[in-house]
Design a protein around this motif. Sequence first.
Motif, short mmCIF file in Angstrom:
data_model
loop_
_atom_site.label_atom_id
_atom_site.label_comp_id
_atom_site.label_asym_id
_atom_site.label_seq_id
_atom_site.Cartn_x
_atom_site.Cartn_y
_atom_site.Cartn_z
N GLY A 61 77.48 7.91 -49.49
CA GLY A 61 77.81 6.44 -49.41
C GLY A 61 78.55 6.45 -48.04
N GLU A 62 79.08 5.15 -47.89
CA GLU A 62 79.78 4.65 -46.57
C GLU A 62 80.98 5.19 -46.68
OE1 GLU A 62 79.63 0.53 -46.62
OE2 GLU A 62 77.56 0.07 -46.70
N ALA A 63 81.74 5.51 -47.68
CA ALA A 63 83.09 5.90 -47.59
C ALA A 63 82.89 7.48 -47.11
CB ALA A 63 83.89 5.80 -48.88
N PRO A 64 84.04 8.25 -46.67
CA PRO A 64 83.93 9.67 -45.98
C PRO A 64 83.97 10.58 -47.19
CG PRO A 64 85.94 8.75 -45.44
CD PRO A 64 85.19 7.38 -46.07
N ASN A 65 83.43 11.44 -47.38
CA ASN A 65 83.53 12.64 -48.28
C ASN A 65 84.99 13.14 -48.29
OD1 ASN A 65 81.02 12.69 -49.79
ND2 ASN A 65 80.11 13.68 -47.94
N LEU A 66 85.83 13.13 -49.18
CA LEU A 66 87.11 13.60 -49.25
C LEU A 66 87.54 14.62 -50.03
CD1 LEU A 66 89.35 10.15 -49.23
CD2 LEU A 66 88.47 11.56 -47.18
N ASN A 67 87.91 15.64 -49.44
CA ASN A 67 88.24 16.91 -50.27
C ASN A 67 89.76 16.88 -50.85
OD1 ASN A 67 89.01 19.76 -50.82
ND2 ASN A 67 87.22 20.34 -49.51
N PRO A 68 89.90 17.44 -52.05
CA PRO A 68 91.35 17.46 -52.56
C PRO A 68 92.25 18.24 -51.69
CG PRO A 68 89.81 17.64 -54.45
CD PRO A 68 89.00 17.65 -53.06
N ALA A 69 91.57 19.29 -50.86
CA ALA A 69 92.22 20.08 -50.17
C ALA A 69 93.16 19.24 -48.85
CB ALA A 69 91.37 21.33 -49.35
N LEU A 70 92.78 17.89 -48.77
CA LEU A 70 93.36 17.41 -47.52
C LEU A 70 94.79 16.94 -48.36
CD1 LEU A 70 90.72 14.91 -46.30
CD2 LEU A 70 91.90 16.36 -45.09
N LEU A 71 94.81 16.55 -49.62
CA LEU A 71 96.04 16.07 -50.20
C LEU A 71 96.98 17.40 -50.46
CD1 LEU A 71 98.01 14.27 -51.56
CD2 LEU A 71 96.70 14.80 -53.79
N LEU A 72 96.32 18.71 -50.70
CA LEU A 72 97.43 19.55 -50.93
C LEU A 72 97.86 20.17 -49.34
CD1 LEU A 72 95.08 21.72 -53.40
CD2 LEU A 72 96.92 20.27 -53.89
N SER A 73 97.20 19.96 -48.49
CA SER A 73 97.59 20.48 -47.23
C SER A 73 98.67 19.35 -46.94
CB SER A 73 96.33 20.32 -46.12
OG SER A 73 95.53 21.08 -46.41
N TYR A 74 98.75 18.24 -47.22
CA TYR A 74 99.74 17.22 -46.70
C TYR A 74 100.98 17.49 -47.57
CZ TYR A 74 102.11 12.94 -46.68
OH TYR A 74 103.14 11.91 -46.26
N ALA A 79 106.26 7.17 -52.42
CA ALA A 79 107.02 6.04 -51.69
C ALA A 79 106.71 6.04 -50.43
CB ALA A 79 108.58 6.79 -51.58
N ALA A 80 105.75 6.55 -49.70
CA ALA A 80 105.65 6.61 -48.19
C ALA A 80 104.79 5.39 -47.97
CB ALA A 80 104.92 7.97 -47.52
N PRO A 81 104.64 4.52 -46.95
CA PRO A 81 103.77 3.63 -46.69
C PRO A 81 102.46 3.94 -46.25
CG PRO A 81 105.37 3.73 -44.95
CD PRO A 81 105.72 4.60 -45.98
N ALA A 82 102.30 5.15 -45.76
CA ALA A 82 100.90 5.96 -45.25
C ALA A 82 101.38 7.36 -45.17
CB ALA A 82 100.72 5.38 -43.74
N ALA A 83 100.12 7.99 -45.45
CA ALA A 83 100.05 9.56 -45.43
C ALA A 83 98.96 10.11 -44.57
CB ALA A 83 99.91 10.02 -46.86
N MET A 84 99.08 10.33 -43.11
CA MET A 84 98.11 10.66 -42.33
C MET A 84 97.96 12.15 -42.38
SD MET A 84 98.01 7.43 -41.34
CE MET A 84 96.40 7.76 -40.12
N VAL A 85 96.52 12.27 -42.23
CA VAL A 85 95.80 13.74 -42.45
C VAL A 85 94.99 13.72 -41.45
CG1 VAL A 85 96.52 14.01 -44.69
CG2 VAL A 85 94.30 13.04 -44.20
N MET A 86 94.35 14.90 -40.82
CA MET A 86 93.51 15.27 -39.99
C MET A 86 92.37 15.65 -40.53
SD MET A 86 92.72 14.64 -36.58
CE MET A 86 94.46 14.77 -36.15
N LYS A 87 91.28 14.80 -40.80
CA LYS A 87 89.97 15.22 -41.42
C LYS A 87 88.93 16.01 -40.40
CE LYS A 87 86.41 13.80 -44.67
NZ LYS A 87 85.24 14.22 -43.89
#
Length: 216
Positions: free
Chosen positions: A175-188, A129-137
Amino acid sequence: MITVRIRFRKVDEAAYISLLDLQRVFHRILKRSGLPVYYTQGFNPHIYLSFACPLSLGQESICECCEVKTEEENQDFALWKETLQPLMPRGIEITSVAPAVSKVADIDHAEYAVTVPASAADALDEYNAAPAAMVMKKSKRGKKEMDLKEFLPHIDYQPEGDELRFSLMLPCGSGEAPNLNPALLLSYLQQKSEIPPWLCNVTRVKLYTKNNEEFC
C-alpha cells in the motif's frame, strides 16, 4: 491453473531461518514431496513459489503463508498438508493448504503481539507522553527519518508477571503507507531504557486486507 496457498506457523528456532533459506527449504521439500506443483518454463525450470510479506529474522509468526501453483484439478489439499508436514524443519507447522482466496496485493496491515521485560514500563510511559518519537527507517532506497507516533500514537500495555504485553497494528504490504517493522519501536525503547533485546519477543498473529478483513 490453481494458486495454492500454504499457511504455516514459524516459531521457536525456526524464527531464525532467513527468507532466502526458507525459500530453499520449501523448494527442497516440495521436490521431495512429489506433489503436482507447477514449474516455470524456460532453460532453467524451477518451482513457482512466492512468500507473502516476508518476516524479519528472529520474529515469530502464526500466520505465514506462501503460494505455489498446480495445473491439476480436484486436488486433495488435506493430503498435501499430511505430505508436507513430516518434511518440515522443527518450528514450522503447516496449518492449512487450500486454494488462494484473497490476493497478496490486498494485504494492507498486520497485527503483532509483543512481549518486553517489565523494566520497559518507564520507556513505554515516556513514549506515550512524548509528542513525537523519531526513528531512522532503513530501506533499499536509503535511510529516512520518521515519526512512529504517526502510526502508533499510544501503546496500551498489560503487565503479566515479569513481562509487559501489548499489540501493534502496523502497515504491511504494497500500500501507500510504508512497511513498518515492530523492531523500530523496540529499538526506540532500547535507546530510552536498558532493555535486553533477547528478552523482547515479537509474534505476527494476523494479516489484514485494505477492507480490514483477515487475509485468507
